[in-house]
Design a protein around this motif. Structure first.
Motif, mmCIF file in Angstrom:
data_model
loop_
_atom_site.group_PDB
_atom_site.id
_atom_site.type_symbol
_atom_site.label_atom_id
_atom_site.label_comp_id
_atom_site.label_asym_id
_atom_site.label_seq_id
_atom_site.Cartn_x
_atom_site.Cartn_y
_atom_site.Cartn_z
ATOM 1 N N GLU A 1 7.090 -26.374 -34.197
ATOM 2 C CA GLU A 1 7.383 -27.797 -34.092
ATOM 3 C C GLU A 1 7.519 -28.360 -35.508
ATOM 4 O O GLU A 1 7.029 -27.775 -36.473
ATOM 5 C CB GLU A 1 6.246 -28.522 -33.367
ATOM 6 N N ALA A 2 8.174 -29.496 -35.631
ATOM 7 C CA ALA A 2 8.270 -30.134 -36.943
ATOM 8 C C ALA A 2 6.877 -30.558 -37.397
ATOM 9 O O ALA A 2 6.094 -31.101 -36.607
ATOM 10 C CB ALA A 2 9.200 -31.342 -36.880
ATOM 11 N N GLY A 3 6.558 -30.305 -38.654
ATOM 12 C CA GLY A 3 5.250 -30.704 -39.159
ATOM 13 C C GLY A 3 4.855 -29.891 -40.376
ATOM 14 O O GLY A 3 5.635 -29.092 -40.906
ATOM 15 N N THR A 4 3.622 -30.093 -40.809
ATOM 16 C CA THR A 4 3.063 -29.365 -41.945
ATOM 17 C C THR A 4 2.113 -28.296 -41.415
ATOM 18 O O THR A 4 1.237 -28.582 -40.590
ATOM 19 C CB THR A 4 2.314 -30.305 -42.896
ATOM 20 N N TYR A 5 2.286 -27.069 -41.890
ATOM 21 C CA TYR A 5 1.501 -25.938 -41.432
ATOM 22 C C TYR A 5 0.714 -25.345 -42.601
ATOM 23 O O TYR A 5 1.196 -25.314 -43.742
ATOM 24 C CB TYR A 5 2.405 -24.857 -40.831
ATOM 25 N N ARG A 6 -0.479 -24.891 -42.285
ATOM 26 C CA ARG A 6 -1.291 -24.168 -43.266
ATOM 27 C C ARG A 6 -1.268 -22.692 -42.888
ATOM 28 O O ARG A 6 -1.661 -22.312 -41.788
ATOM 29 C CB ARG A 6 -2.711 -24.703 -43.312
ATOM 30 N N PHE A 7 -0.777 -21.864 -43.803
ATOM 31 C CA PHE A 7 -0.688 -20.424 -43.601
ATOM 32 C C PHE A 7 -1.865 -19.753 -44.301
ATOM 33 O O PHE A 7 -2.197 -20.096 -45.436
ATOM 34 C CB PHE A 7 0.636 -19.891 -44.154
ATOM 35 N N TYR A 8 -2.478 -18.779 -43.612
ATOM 36 C CA TYR A 8 -3.657 -18.094 -44.131
ATOM 37 C C TYR A 8 -3.398 -16.597 -44.203
ATOM 38 O O TYR A 8 -2.704 -16.020 -43.359
ATOM 39 C CB TYR A 8 -4.857 -18.303 -43.207
ATOM 40 N N ALA A 9 -4.007 -15.960 -45.185
ATOM 41 C CA ALA A 9 -4.008 -14.502 -45.274
ATOM 42 C C ALA A 9 -5.370 -14.060 -45.808
ATOM 43 O O ALA A 9 -5.769 -14.454 -46.900
ATOM 44 C CB ALA A 9 -2.898 -14.010 -46.194
ATOM 45 N N TRP A 10 -6.071 -13.284 -45.001
ATOM 46 C CA TRP A 10 -7.353 -12.695 -45.408
ATOM 47 C C TRP A 10 -7.078 -11.235 -45.726
ATOM 48 O O TRP A 10 -6.665 -10.477 -44.847
ATOM 49 C CB TRP A 10 -8.362 -12.850 -44.267
ATOM 50 N N VAL A 11 -7.256 -10.834 -46.989
ATOM 51 C CA VAL A 11 -6.762 -9.528 -47.419
ATOM 52 C C VAL A 11 -7.716 -8.814 -48.370
ATOM 53 O O VAL A 11 -8.550 -9.412 -49.022
ATOM 54 C CB VAL A 11 -5.395 -9.649 -48.138
ATOM 55 N N ASP A 12 -7.494 -7.543 -48.416
ATOM 56 C CA ASP A 12 -8.034 -6.627 -49.411
ATOM 57 C C ASP A 12 -7.006 -5.492 -49.475
ATOM 58 O O ASP A 12 -6.976 -4.636 -48.586
ATOM 59 C CB ASP A 12 -9.408 -6.116 -48.960
ATOM 60 N N ASP A 13 -5.977 -5.572 -50.341
ATOM 61 C CA ASP A 13 -5.922 -6.171 -51.646
ATOM 62 C C ASP A 13 -4.853 -7.280 -51.761
ATOM 63 O O ASP A 13 -5.178 -8.429 -51.724
ATOM 64 C CB ASP A 13 -5.637 -5.083 -52.697
ATOM 65 N N GLY A 14 -3.563 -6.935 -51.958
ATOM 66 C CA GLY A 14 -2.553 -7.924 -52.319
ATOM 67 C C GLY A 14 -1.692 -8.383 -51.165
ATOM 68 O O GLY A 14 -1.445 -7.636 -50.216
ATOM 69 N N VAL A 15 -1.175 -9.642 -51.262
ATOM 70 C CA VAL A 15 -0.366 -10.181 -50.172
ATOM 71 C C VAL A 15 0.661 -11.156 -50.708
ATOM 72 O O VAL A 15 0.428 -11.869 -51.694
ATOM 73 C CB VAL A 15 -1.259 -10.891 -49.123
ATOM 74 N N ARG A 16 1.827 -11.158 -50.065
ATOM 75 C CA ARG A 16 2.846 -12.204 -50.251
ATOM 76 C C ARG A 16 3.306 -12.636 -48.870
ATOM 77 O O ARG A 16 3.540 -11.794 -48.008
ATOM 78 C CB ARG A 16 4.040 -11.688 -51.067
ATOM 79 N N LEU A 17 3.457 -13.942 -48.663
ATOM 80 C CA LEU A 17 3.920 -14.461 -47.379
ATOM 81 C C LEU A 17 5.098 -15.393 -47.626
ATOM 82 O O LEU A 17 5.010 -16.304 -48.464
ATOM 83 C CB LEU A 17 2.795 -15.194 -46.650
ATOM 84 N N TYR A 18 6.193 -15.147 -46.890
ATOM 85 C CA TYR A 18 7.414 -15.936 -47.030
ATOM 86 C C TYR A 18 7.738 -16.614 -45.701
ATOM 87 O O TYR A 18 7.529 -16.035 -44.633
ATOM 88 C CB TYR A 18 8.606 -15.042 -47.387
#
Length: 325
Positions: free
Chosen positions: A256-273
């Protein structure tokens, strides 16, 4: 151990599993208990469960869940030793078992659920160790009963719009135990929904034998969710344990239209697009840290891509998002 809006941590619990049990997000559970690192909880720790009172395994809500019947035999014979309702069929028990009532070897499980799907062609994917049979509307799609080590099987089927009966049977013989089921819509049935998604739209997971996503993937499969804790183990046979492996997951998702908070819980590295826009950029060694960032999205379908690498010691990654305004 559960009382009102409290739950006390038991041996074998993980924070993500507790969140799933009580129907709350991992972030909401962390926020309610001032937890910074989701990888560190301890036996006896009493957690506040945000929202409504928790359910128990004996009186679960069956809405959207799988009825799981667990047997102390390898061929679903006799009566189930344990019946419970599972949110997903996404289990990697390793050398352990689903419950203290179930042995670590020579057990079996039957999961059943009714799911509403749009018209189209669907690809069903099972990743298992050892045996599996999958039916949709009593049609046997996958028949791989017997010993298999971390194998992935897929089958495409055309389905009309409406409710469909799913049934998956699983067999554990000896060694490690794993049972994962996912599905994705690969072609539209002409209803105008061409985004290729279901309510549990799967991620295309590509796994590499190096730290930098280089070359061709060693393993390619559909993962129902990005919620893995491999410890010192490996995501799949052929992918080296510990030190230098990486993965890329992609899927389309409706927002839906709006502002979203994206989360990543990791060990080790992460990129999210999101739509090739870099939202989280933490391509570095980390020790079970939760990263998050916000992005404003228009209504419609957006491509989400997650890249991950493992470098030594434990390997874990969980990705999720929530609309905040």
């Amino acid at each position: 151990p559960a009382s009102g809006n409290k739950y006390c941590v038991k041996a074998g619990d993980t924070l993500s599993a507790i969140a799933a049990r009580f129907g709350v997000t991992l972030y909401a559970l962390m926020q309610a208990n001032c937890i910074v690192n989701a990888n560190y909880i301890y036996v006896g720790q009493c957690l506040t469960i945000p929202g409504s009172k928790p359910t128990t395994p004996t009186t679960p809500s069956t809405s959207g869940k799988w009825k799981g019947e667990y047997y102390n035999t390898a061929n679903l014979s006799g009566s189930p030793t344990l019946t419970r309702y599972d949110s997903t069929v996404n289990f990697d028990w390793g050398a352990g078992s689903p419950s203290g009532k179930i042995p670590v070897d020579n057990f079996s499980v039957r999961w059943s659920r009714t799911v509403y799907l749009k018209a189209g062609t669907y690809r069903f994917t099972t990743t298992i160790n050892d045996g599996v049979r999958l039916w949709v509307n009593d049609q046997l799609l996958i028949d791989q009963w017997g010993e298999h080590t971390g194998a992935t099987f897929t089958k495409d089927v055309d389905l009309g719009a409406g409710y469909h009966a799913f049934r998956m049977e699983y067999q554990e013989l000896t060694g490690n135990a794993m049972a994962i089921l996912g599905w994705v819509q690969v072609t539209s049935g002409g209803s105008g929904d061409a985004d290729g998604l279901t309510e549990t739209g799967a991620w295309l997971g590509q796994y590499y034998g190096n730290k930098d996503l280089g070359g061709s993937p060693i393993v390619q499969r559909y993962d129902p969710w990005i919620e893995f804790n491999w410890g010192s183990g490996s995501p799949a046979p052929g992918v080296i344990e510990d030190n230098f492996f990486s993965a890329r997951w992609t899927r389309n998702a409706k927002f839906e239209a709006g502002t979203y908070r994206f989360y990543a819980w990791v060990d080790d590295g992460v990129r999210l697009y999101v739509d090739n826009m870099l939202v989280i950029d933490q391509w570095r060694d980390s020790n079970g840290i939760t990263f998050f960032h916000e992005a404003a999205l228009t209504a419609g379908v957006h491509e989400v891509k997650v890249e991950y690498y493992e470098y030594g010691h434990d390997a874990l990654i969980t990705v999720w998002w929530e609309k905040i305004k």
